[in-house]
Motif scaffolding. Structure first.
Motif, PDB file in Angstrom:
ATOM      1  N   GLY A 133     -40.775   3.140  19.476  1.00 58.68           N
ATOM      2  CA  GLY A 133     -39.473   2.908  18.863  1.00 58.68           C
ATOM      3  C   GLY A 133     -38.438   3.899  19.356  1.00 58.68           C
ATOM      4  N   ALA A 134     -38.845   5.137  19.558  1.00 60.86           N
ATOM      5  CA  ALA A 134     -37.919   6.151  20.065  1.00 60.86           C
ATOM      6  C   ALA A 134     -37.444   5.787  21.468  1.00 60.86           C
ATOM      7  N   ARG A 135     -38.347   5.270  22.291  1.00 56.27           N
ATOM      8  CA  ARG A 135     -37.950   4.871  23.650  1.00 56.27           C
ATOM      9  C   ARG A 135     -37.013   3.666  23.612  1.00 56.27           C
ATOM     10  N   ARG A 136     -37.238   2.766  22.682  1.00 61.14           N
ATOM     11  CA  ARG A 136     -36.315   1.630  22.555  1.00 61.14           C
ATOM     12  C   ARG A 136     -34.925   2.119  22.155  1.00 61.14           C
TER      13      ARG A 136
ATOM     14  N   LEU B  22     -41.231   8.930  35.602  1.00 60.78           N
ATOM     15  CA  LEU B  22     -40.181   8.268  36.369  1.00 60.78           C
ATOM     16  C   LEU B  22     -40.228   6.760  36.146  1.00 60.78           C
ATOM     17  N   GLY B  23     -41.418   6.218  36.005  1.00 61.96           N
ATOM     18  CA  GLY B  23     -41.547   4.788  35.735  1.00 61.96           C
ATOM     19  C   GLY B  23     -40.871   4.385  34.442  1.00 61.96           C
ATOM     20  N   GLN B  24     -41.035   5.181  33.388  1.00 65.40           N
ATOM     21  CA  GLN B  24     -40.374   4.875  32.113  1.00 65.40           C
ATOM     22  C   GLN B  24     -38.853   4.958  32.253  1.00 65.40           C
ATOM     23  N   ALA B  25     -38.381   5.950  32.996  1.00 63.18           N
ATOM     24  CA  ALA B  25     -36.938   6.059  33.216  1.00 63.18           C
ATOM     25  C   ALA B  25     -36.411   4.837  33.959  1.00 63.18           C
ATOM     26  N   LEU B  26     -37.153   4.378  34.950  1.00 64.40           N
ATOM     27  CA  LEU B  26     -36.728   3.211  35.721  1.00 64.40           C
ATOM     28  C   LEU B  26     -36.774   1.934  34.899  1.00 64.40           C
ATOM     29  N   ASP B  27     -37.723   1.843  33.985  1.00 64.10           N
ATOM     30  CA  ASP B  27     -37.771   0.656  33.125  1.00 64.10           C
ATOM     31  C   ASP B  27     -36.465   0.481  32.359  1.00 64.10           C
ATOM     32  N   ILE B  28     -35.817   1.579  32.015  1.00 60.31           N
ATOM     33  CA  ILE B  28     -34.517   1.510  31.343  1.00 60.31           C
ATOM     34  C   ILE B  28     -33.402   1.326  32.363  1.00 60.31           C
ATOM     35  N   ALA B  29     -33.405   2.142  33.416  1.00 56.37           N
ATOM     36  CA  ALA B  29     -32.296   2.118  34.380  1.00 56.37           C
ATOM     37  C   ALA B  29     -32.135   0.753  35.038  1.00 56.37           C
TER      38      ALA B  29
END
Length: 267
Positions: free
Chosen positions: A108-111, A150-157
């Protein structure tokens, strides 16, 4: 070897006043500087912008925005975007913040991070500032940054125009990840900033300060630099070090050592 891409992040010489940092960079032939909001505010935003502009230095990034679990995050980030624009900084580095108080819901925090960036993106685009999502090492996930790879950052970017939202490749935070080279290739034009330092062991009691100047630790810095180059990144390379031992040294000495480590182990 050239200093054409070298940038000195002012956090590396934390106790060096901004006018002295700027003068030292000019004297050493350094073309770029990474700035932090707190010392800029202390010196004055307009004065800081004039200082670096008159010195002919490029502001390569402003750190930091983010901390989206904090009260008042939206207004604070809008101010950060305005400050970046005033300084001529093309990138505002975002450290997303940890879990909200009392929460264990990291998904939830990542969302919420993604939703917050979605709110900020139109304002950043209008200001000509790119939001640069920085993943931090997983040991900081609870209290500083739920974006841990970096993968999590890219999932958003990847939900946004790469000219508006990108990612930061910070050697300290990504070197351990066995997927990092594939993720760097995936990032391509979304790489907004590349920051280097080294990882030392044993880590000091304050792990945030467990960094060293390039070449004084165990990270394959040149391999990371070659990977971001191969992905198409041609921008500045910032040396950013948090270290009590480094901070205790004279600023000019730190800058000289940063340049030497960069030329020997990164460039």
């Amino acid at each position: 070897m050239s200093l054409a891409r070298f940038s000195f992040n002012q956090a590396t010489a934390q106790r060096w006043p901004l006018p002295e940092v700027v003068a030292g960079c000019v004297a050493a032939g350094v073309p770029g500087i990474g700035l932090w909001r707190e010392p800029v505010a202390e010196y004055g935003l307009a004065r800081s912008a004039k200082l670096v502009r008159d010195a002919g230095l490029a502001v390569t990034s402003l750190c930091r925005g983010g901390f989206f679990s904090a009260d008042g995050w939206r207004a604070e980030n809008l101010r950060a975007i305005e400050e970046a624009a005033a300084l001529g900084a093309p990138e505002l580095v975002l450290v997303s913040g940890g879990l909200p108080g009392g929460s264990r819901d990291i998904d939830g925090a990542r969302r919420r991070v993604a939703d917050a960036i979605g709110e900020l993106a139109p304002h950043a685009e209008a200001a000509g500032v790119r939001l640069a999502i920085e993943p931090l090492h997983p040991m900081f996930a609870a209290d500083r940054c739920v974006i841990a790879t970096l993968g999590q950052a890219l999932d958003i970017a990847e939900r946004f125009d790469p000219a508006v939202v990108g990612v930061v490749v910070d050697a300290y935070h990504v070197w351990w990840d066995d997927t990092v080279y594939a993720q760097i290739a995936r990032a391509a034009a979304r790489i907004a900033a590349f920051q280097v330092c080294d990882w030392v062991t044993p880590l000091p009691e304050g792990v945030l300060l467990g960094r060293a100047l390039p070449g004084d630790g165990c990270i394959e810095l040149r391999r990371l630099r070659e990977a971001v180059d191969a992905a198409g990144y041609v921008g500045p390379i910032e040396v950013e070090v948090f270290s009590a031992e480094v901070w205790a040294r004279p600023g000019a000495e730190v800058l000289d050592a940063a340049i030497a480590g960069y030329l020997r182990h990164v460039a």
